[in-house]
Design a protein around this motif. Structure first.
Motif, PDB file in Angstrom:
ATOM      1  N   ASP A  75       0.842  -1.192   0.000  1.00 43.68           N
ATOM      2  CA  ASP A  75       0.000   0.000   0.000  1.00 43.68           C
ATOM      3  C   ASP A  75       0.883   1.250   0.000  1.00 43.68           C
ATOM      4  N   GLU A  76       0.462   2.267  -0.755  1.00 40.04           N
ATOM      5  CA  GLU A  76       1.327   3.446  -0.878  1.00 40.04           C
ATOM      6  C   GLU A  76       1.523   4.179   0.449  1.00 40.04           C
ATOM      7  N   THR A  77       0.645   3.957   1.424  1.00 37.61           N
ATOM      8  CA  THR A  77       0.860   4.570   2.740  1.00 37.61           C
ATOM      9  C   THR A  77       2.093   3.964   3.426  1.00 37.61           C
ATOM     10  N   ASP A  78       2.503   2.780   2.959  1.00 41.36           N
ATOM     11  CA  ASP A  78       3.689   2.116   3.507  1.00 41.36           C
ATOM     12  C   ASP A  78       4.903   2.303   2.604  1.00 41.36           C
ATOM     13  N   ALA A  79       4.847   3.283   1.696  1.00 41.66           N
ATOM     14  CA  ALA A  79       5.942   3.509   0.742  1.00 41.66           C
ATOM     15  C   ALA A  79       7.319   3.636   1.395  1.00 41.66           C
ATOM     16  N   PRO A  80       7.451   4.281   2.572  1.00 46.27           N
ATOM     17  CA  PRO A  80       8.785   4.415   3.167  1.00 46.27           C
ATOM     18  C   PRO A  80       9.472   3.082   3.493  1.00 46.27           C
ATOM     19  N   ILE A  81       8.698   2.000   3.653  1.00 48.49           N
ATOM     20  CA  ILE A  81       9.330   0.708   3.968  1.00 48.49           C
ATOM     21  C   ILE A  81       9.761  -0.034   2.695  1.00 48.49           C
ATOM     22  N   LEU A  82       9.314   0.444   1.537  1.00 48.64           N
ATOM     23  CA  LEU A  82       9.582  -0.268   0.283  1.00 48.64           C
ATOM     24  C   LEU A  82      11.072  -0.477   0.006  1.00 48.64           C
ATOM     25  N   PRO A  83      11.930   0.555   0.133  1.00 48.20           N
ATOM     26  CA  PRO A  83      13.347   0.343  -0.202  1.00 48.20           C
ATOM     27  C   PRO A  83      14.019  -0.768   0.608  1.00 48.20           C
ATOM     28  N   ARG A  84      13.525  -1.022   1.806  1.00 50.69           N
ATOM     29  CA  ARG A  84      14.127  -2.061   2.650  1.00 50.69           C
ATOM     30  C   ARG A  84      13.355  -3.377   2.566  1.00 50.69           C
ATOM     31  N   SER A  85      12.360  -3.428   1.689  1.00 50.28           N
ATOM     32  CA  SER A  85      11.568  -4.649   1.526  1.00 50.28           C
ATOM     33  C   SER A  85      12.276  -5.629   0.602  1.00 50.28           C
ATOM     34  N   LYS A  86      11.994  -6.907   0.809  1.00 49.02           N
ATOM     35  CA  LYS A  86      12.569  -7.949  -0.050  1.00 49.02           C
ATOM     36  C   LYS A  86      11.734  -8.051  -1.320  1.00 49.02           C
ATOM     37  N   ALA A  87      12.401  -8.066  -2.453  1.00 47.56           N
ATOM     38  CA  ALA A  87      11.695  -8.224  -3.727  1.00 47.56           C
ATOM     39  C   ALA A  87      11.153  -9.658  -3.843  1.00 47.56           C
ATOM     40  N   PRO A  88       9.994  -9.835  -4.493  1.00 44.99           N
ATOM     41  CA  PRO A  88       9.219  -8.801  -5.167  1.00 44.99           C
ATOM     42  C   PRO A  88       8.386  -7.974  -4.192  1.00 44.99           C
ATOM     43  N   TRP A 143       6.246  -3.955  -4.609  1.00 48.28           N
ATOM     44  CA  TRP A 143       6.090  -2.742  -5.409  1.00 48.28           C
ATOM     45  C   TRP A 143       4.906  -1.932  -4.897  1.00 48.28           C
ATOM     46  N   THR A 144       4.918  -0.660  -5.242  1.00 52.09           N
ATOM     47  CA  THR A 144       3.807   0.205  -4.863  1.00 52.09           C
ATOM     48  C   THR A 144       3.544   1.208  -5.973  1.00 52.09           C
ATOM     49  N   PHE A 145       2.338   1.732  -5.984  1.00 56.79           N
ATOM     50  CA  PHE A 145       1.946   2.777  -6.936  1.00 56.79           C
ATOM     51  C   PHE A 145       1.720   4.038  -6.120  1.00 56.79           C
ATOM     52  N   ILE A 146       2.452   5.094  -6.459  1.00 59.65           N
ATOM     53  CA  ILE A 146       2.374   6.332  -5.689  1.00 59.65           C
ATOM     54  C   ILE A 146       1.645   7.413  -6.476  1.00 59.65           C
ATOM     55  N   HIS A 147       0.525   7.865  -5.926  1.00 64.58           N
ATOM     56  CA  HIS A 147      -0.237   8.954  -6.533  1.00 64.58           C
ATOM     57  C   HIS A 147       0.342  10.291  -6.073  1.00 64.58           C
ATOM     58  N   GLY A 148       0.105  11.305  -6.848  1.00 69.73           N
ATOM     59  CA  GLY A 148       0.604  12.625  -6.458  1.00 69.73           C
ATOM     60  C   GLY A 148       0.480  13.597  -7.603  1.00 69.73           C
ATOM     61  N   PRO A 149       1.117  14.757  -7.495  1.00 67.60           N
ATOM     62  CA  PRO A 149       1.065  15.745  -8.568  1.00 67.60           C
ATOM     63  C   PRO A 149       1.617  15.135  -9.856  1.00 67.60           C
ATOM     64  N   ARG A 150       1.043  15.516 -10.985  1.00 64.30           N
ATOM     65  CA  ARG A 150       1.483  14.971 -12.269  1.00 64.30           C
ATOM     66  C   ARG A 150       1.790  16.092 -13.241  1.00 64.30           C
ATOM     67  N   SER A 151       2.817  15.884 -14.050  1.00 63.67           N
ATOM     68  CA  SER A 151       3.176  16.849 -15.086  1.00 63.67           C
ATOM     69  C   SER A 151       2.707  16.326 -16.437  1.00 63.67           C
ATOM     70  N   LEU A 152       2.161  17.219 -17.258  1.00 66.70           N
ATOM     71  CA  LEU A 152       1.683  16.826 -18.587  1.00 66.70           C
ATOM     72  C   LEU A 152       2.805  16.774 -19.623  1.00 66.70           C
ATOM     73  N   LEU A 153       4.011  17.157 -19.218  1.00 65.25           N
ATOM     74  CA  LEU A 153       5.130  17.168 -20.169  1.00 65.25           C
ATOM     75  C   LEU A 153       5.519  15.752 -20.580  1.00 65.25           C
ATOM     76  N   SER A 154       5.927  15.607 -21.839  1.00 67.74           N
ATOM     77  CA  SER A 154       6.471  14.338 -22.313  1.00 67.74           C
ATOM     78  C   SER A 154       7.622  14.636 -23.256  1.00 67.74           C
ATOM     79  N   SER A 155       8.645  13.781 -23.211  1.00 67.15           N
ATOM     80  CA  SER A 155       9.817  13.976 -24.069  1.00 67.15           C
ATOM     81  C   SER A 155       9.426  13.920 -25.544  1.00 67.15           C
ATOM     82  N   THR A 156       8.487  13.031 -25.878  1.00 67.44           N
ATOM     83  CA  THR A 156       8.047  12.904 -27.279  1.00 67.44           C
ATOM     84  C   THR A 156       7.432  14.201 -27.768  1.00 67.44           C
TER      85      THR A 156
END
Length: 198
Positions: free
Chosen positions: A159-172, A174-187
């Motif tokens: 859960d994204e509320t637990d995102a801070p523990i992700l880097p120390r978690s054993k793979a596999p 993953w989390t999906f983090i919502h937040g501000p989004r930019s409409l820019l694209s390299s293409t």
């Protein structure tokens, strides 16, 4: 490869950055903040096996533009894959882990890459090597439900509320983090539809 100390948490954010723009910087900033990272490695790749490279700017130019865009000292701009002649992310991650024991790494990617993640070379190996943080991008919010990667590794979603523990978690893991989004694209920028810093 940037210097890092044992025990640190480090995000790995790779891409062709052709060109780099404020949307990329926003993904990096969100990852640093939400995952509580010590560093983020902004890895400018020599190329992308899944993309047309005819319009790929020289690596030195993409590195220079990335440096000009980033001002947070925790973000380390690097292009070590070119030095080591590495083509695939799975090989990059294997080398990083082997050379940096005791460091907690997490793979960072924009949600726009999640839909095609299953097309990456040894994509399941990537997911089994490091935890993954997927950062929301415009038009890709629902990819965390529909993508093959999300379905295959649904059992490993944090859960994204637990995102801070992700880097120390054993793979596999993953989390999906919502937040501000930019409409820019390299293409769009390459095609002249938008300006890089807009």
């Amino acid at each position: 490869m940037p210097f890092v100390e044992k025990g640190m948490t480090v995000g790995l954010f790779g891409g062709s950055f052709n060109p780099p723009h404020a949307g990329h910087a926003l993904v990096a900033e969100i990852a640093l903040r939400r995952l509580k990272l010590d560093q983020l490695w902004w890895i400018v790749t020599p190329g992308n096996p899944l993309k047309d490279t005819r319009h790929l700017a020289p690596l030195a130019e993409r590195l220079e533009r990335s440096q000009a865009l980033i001002h947070d000292p925790r973000i380390k701009i690097t292009a070590f894959e070119a030095t080591h002649h590495i083509r695939y992310t799975a090989d990059t991650l294997a080398m990083i882990k082997a050379r940096n024991p005791g460091v907690h790494f997490v793979w960072i990617m924009g949600a726009d890459n999640l839909a095609n993640f299953h097309r990456w070379q040894r994509w399941q190996k990537i997911a089994l090597t490091l935890p993954i943080a997927v950062i929301d991008r415009p038009g890709s919010t629902l990819s965390f439900l529909s993508s093959r990667m999300a379905k295959t590794f649904d059992y490993a979603r944090v859960d994204e509320t637990d995102a801070p523990i992700l880097p120390r978690s054993k793979a596999p893991a993953w989390t999906f983090i919502h937040g501000p989004r930019s409409l820019l694209s390299s293409t769009d920028i390459r095609n002249g539809a938008t300006k890089p810093k807009g």
